[in-house]
Design an enzyme around this catalytic site. Structure first.
Site, PDB file in Angstrom:
ATOM      1  CG  LEU A  66      -1.877  -1.235   1.231  1.00  0.00           C
ATOM      2  CD1 LEU A  66      -2.383  -1.541   2.632  1.00  0.00           C
ATOM      3  CD2 LEU A  66      -3.037  -0.980   0.272  1.00  0.00           C
ATOM      4  N   PRO A  67       0.252   2.430  -0.336  1.00  0.00           N
ATOM      5  CG  PRO A  67      -1.083   3.941  -1.522  1.00  0.00           C
ATOM      6  CD  PRO A  67      -1.141   2.631  -0.783  1.00  0.00           C
ATOM      7  CB  THR A  97       8.129   2.255   2.126  1.00  0.00           C
ATOM      8  OG1 THR A  97       8.788   1.341   1.251  1.00  0.00           O
ATOM      9  CG2 THR A  97       9.172   3.030   2.912  1.00  0.00           C
ATOM     10  CE  LYS A 172      12.198   1.510   0.915  1.00  0.00           C
ATOM     11  NZ  LYS A 172      12.606   1.199  -0.435  1.00  0.00           N
ATOM     12  CE  LYS A 247       5.766   6.160   1.843  1.00  0.00           C
ATOM     13  NZ  LYS A 247       5.432   4.898   1.239  1.00  0.00           N
TER      14      LYS A 247
HETATM   15  P1  NAD Z   1       1.025   2.668  -5.953  1.00  0.00           P
HETATM   16  O1  NAD Z   1       0.397   3.944  -5.521  1.00  0.00           O
HETATM   17  O2  NAD Z   1       1.327   2.470  -7.400  1.00  0.00           O
HETATM   18  O3  NAD Z   1       0.106   1.424  -5.493  1.00  0.00           O
HETATM   19  C1  NAD Z   1      -0.615   1.367  -4.282  1.00  0.00           C
HETATM   20  C2  NAD Z   1      -1.910   0.614  -4.565  1.00  0.00           C
HETATM   21  O4  NAD Z   1      -2.626   0.470  -3.325  1.00  0.00           O
HETATM   22  C3  NAD Z   1      -2.839   1.339  -5.539  1.00  0.00           C
HETATM   23  O5  NAD Z   1      -3.157   0.474  -6.621  1.00  0.00           O
HETATM   24  C4  NAD Z   1      -4.052   1.678  -4.698  1.00  0.00           C
HETATM   25  O6  NAD Z   1      -5.284   1.631  -5.427  1.00  0.00           O
HETATM   26  C5  NAD Z   1      -3.999   0.586  -3.642  1.00  0.00           C
HETATM   27  N1  NAD Z   1      -4.758   0.917  -2.424  1.00  0.00           N
HETATM   28  C6  NAD Z   1      -4.706   2.042  -1.684  1.00  0.00           C
HETATM   29  N2  NAD Z   1      -5.579   1.957  -0.664  1.00  0.00           N
HETATM   30  C7  NAD Z   1      -6.192   0.760  -0.761  1.00  0.00           C
HETATM   31  C8  NAD Z   1      -7.213   0.106  -0.021  1.00  0.00           C
HETATM   32  N3  NAD Z   1      -7.782   0.672   1.046  1.00  0.00           N
HETATM   33  N4  NAD Z   1      -7.612  -1.121  -0.418  1.00  0.00           N
HETATM   34  C9  NAD Z   1      -7.051  -1.707  -1.502  1.00  0.00           C
HETATM   35  N5  NAD Z   1      -6.095  -1.134  -2.266  1.00  0.00           N
HETATM   36  C10 NAD Z   1      -5.675   0.093  -1.887  1.00  0.00           C
HETATM   37  O7  NAD Z   1       2.356   2.526  -5.073  1.00  0.00           O
HETATM   38  P2  NAD Z   1       3.630   1.605  -5.397  1.00  0.00           P
HETATM   39  O8  NAD Z   1       4.590   2.372  -6.246  1.00  0.00           O
HETATM   40  O9  NAD Z   1       3.156   0.264  -5.808  1.00  0.00           O
HETATM   41  O10 NAD Z   1       4.299   1.530  -3.937  1.00  0.00           O
HETATM   42  C11 NAD Z   1       3.750   0.732  -2.908  1.00  0.00           C
HETATM   43  C12 NAD Z   1       4.661   0.828  -1.701  1.00  0.00           C
HETATM   44  O11 NAD Z   1       5.977   0.382  -2.050  1.00  0.00           O
HETATM   45  C13 NAD Z   1       4.827   2.262  -1.166  1.00  0.00           C
HETATM   46  O12 NAD Z   1       4.842   2.220   0.229  1.00  0.00           O
HETATM   47  C14 NAD Z   1       6.182   2.699  -1.740  1.00  0.00           C
HETATM   48  O13 NAD Z   1       6.825   3.677  -0.917  1.00  0.00           O
HETATM   49  C15 NAD Z   1       6.929   1.384  -1.741  1.00  0.00           C
HETATM   50  N6  NAD Z   1       8.020   1.304  -2.730  1.00  0.00           N
HETATM   51  C16 NAD Z   1       7.850   1.780  -4.007  1.00  0.00           C
HETATM   52  C17 NAD Z   1       8.883   1.697  -4.914  1.00  0.00           C
HETATM   53  C18 NAD Z   1       8.712   2.221  -6.321  1.00  0.00           C
HETATM   54  O14 NAD Z   1       9.724   2.358  -7.035  1.00  0.00           O
HETATM   55  N7  NAD Z   1       7.486   2.492  -6.776  1.00  0.00           N
HETATM   56  C19 NAD Z   1      10.098   1.103  -4.545  1.00  0.00           C
HETATM   57  C20 NAD Z   1      10.245   0.575  -3.267  1.00  0.00           C
HETATM   58  C21 NAD Z   1       9.186   0.689  -2.365  1.00  0.00           C
END
Ligand code: NAD
Length: 295
Positions: A66-67, A97, A172, A247
């Site tokens: 999740l975000p 994260t 992390k 973030k």
């Molecule tokens: P993203 O925003 O693309 O995906 C998050 C998903 O969660 C979305 O599809 C959203 O609809 C869903 N969501 C939110 N609330 C919800 C709920 N109540 N029920 C069901 N689904 C729900 O984010 P991401 O890029 O996939 O990142 C996810 C996590 O990984 C974050 O914490 C980010 O910091 C971490 N991260 C991201 C990266 C990167 O490069 N994108 C790298 C390492 C870590």
């Protein structure tokens, strides 16, 4: 294994696809219809709510991606959240994260409910998620780490136990704080050398065989034309966004405040990325911070 997967964004979607490829049975949920359709086409069963995932019979584990902290709190602890209905003993793994404090709170509530929980944030970005080469930094009891390890290995190649609950998040944020700082330092050194007349490739070559060498200078050099594969070579598109770095630096400085631990350069880095984001560059790769040094 029979796995519930909640959060199918840029990271969660390819991670879930890798679990399907490894032969696991998946029941998935996301707020986005597009994400659900994609996973359905890849072979997952689609749920219409968090409750439907949590109530699935004979579930082995639920993974969330999740975000941010507030989403993790509500997906686990909300009235219609996972803990409201999930059967005892189902292993819960949060790969988002988030701040270590929230990770520890949610793990405590889960354990009180009878569910072991691990925090397992990742590094490696969307490329690593697609290739199944992520690094997982895992916090929680070793017994549950050993249960989760084969599953996490279907999505990553480095699976590291960092200690008790929340410690995965601690590792992390510490790593990403260092990355944020080292990128600014690399940008500053490259800008200084080039403005005083040294060719950027020559300068990077010297740094990368000398004591200034780091990941930001060698693999991800922010100066255009130095490393062909780095985002600097494609106008800072793709890669790891300024706002995502912001973030993570926010998580680091907040955790530092709670621990009364000074993070002087981490806080300064956070302010510089904030300034850059406010100028409208939040979606660019974080190495674009070098543009702050333009004369
Ligand atoms: P993203 O925003 O693309 O995906 C998050 C998903 O969660 C979305 O599809 C959203 O609809 C869903 N969501 C939110 N609330 C919800 C709920 N109540 N029920 C069901 N689904 C729900 O984010 P991401 O890029 O996939 O990142 C996810 C996590 O990984 C974050 O914490 C980010 O910091 C971490 N991260 C991201 C990266 C990167 O490069 N994108 C790298 C390492 C870590």
């Amino acid at each position: 294994m029979k796995i519930g997967f909640i959060g199918l964004g840029n990271m969660g979607s390819p991670m879930a696809c890798n679990l399907l490829k490894a032969g696991h049975e998946l029941i998935v949920f996301d707020l986005s219809e597009i994400a659900l359709t994609h996973l359905k086409q890849s072979g997952a069963k689609v749920a219409r709510s968090i409750t439907e995932v949590a109530q699935t019979s004979n579930l082995d584990t639920i993974i969330t991606m999740l975000p941010a902290s507030q989403h993790v709190r509500s997906v686990y602890l909300g009235n219609d959240g996972i803990l409201a209905t999930v059967a005892k003993d189902v292993l819960l793994i949060d790969c988002s994260t988030i701040d270590p404090h929230t990770a520890r709170d949610v793990a405590k509530a889960s354990e009180q409910h009878g569910n072991p929980m691990l925090d397992a944030p990742v590094s490696g970005g969307t490329g690593g998620a697609e290739a199944g080469t992520l690094t997982f930094m895992v916090g929680g009891q070793e017994q549950w780490f050993n249960v989760a390890k084969p599953l996490l290995s279907d999505m990553g190649k480095n699976i590291v136990h960092c200690g008790d609950s929340g410690n995965g998040q601690v590792a992390k944020v510490a790593n990403n704080m260092l990355l944020g700082i080292s990128m600014i330092a690399t940008a500053e050194a490259m800008s200084l050398g080039v403005s005083l007349g040294v060719d950027p490739k020559v300068l990077a070559g010297i740094i990368n065989t000398s004591s200034g060498r780091c990941w930001s200078s060698e693999i991800y050099n922010p100066f255009p034309g130095v490393v062909e594969t780095a985002p600097a070579g494609r106008a800072y598109s793709g890669g790891f966004g300024v706002d995502l770095m912001l973030k993570d630096l926010g998580l680091a400085t907040e955790a530092a405040k709670q621990a009364q631990q000074p993070v002087v350069l981490g806080a300064m880095a956070q302010q510089l990325y904030q300034l850059f984001s406010n100028q409208g560059y939040g979606k660019l790769d974080f190495s674009a911070i070098i543009n702050l040094h333009k004369k």
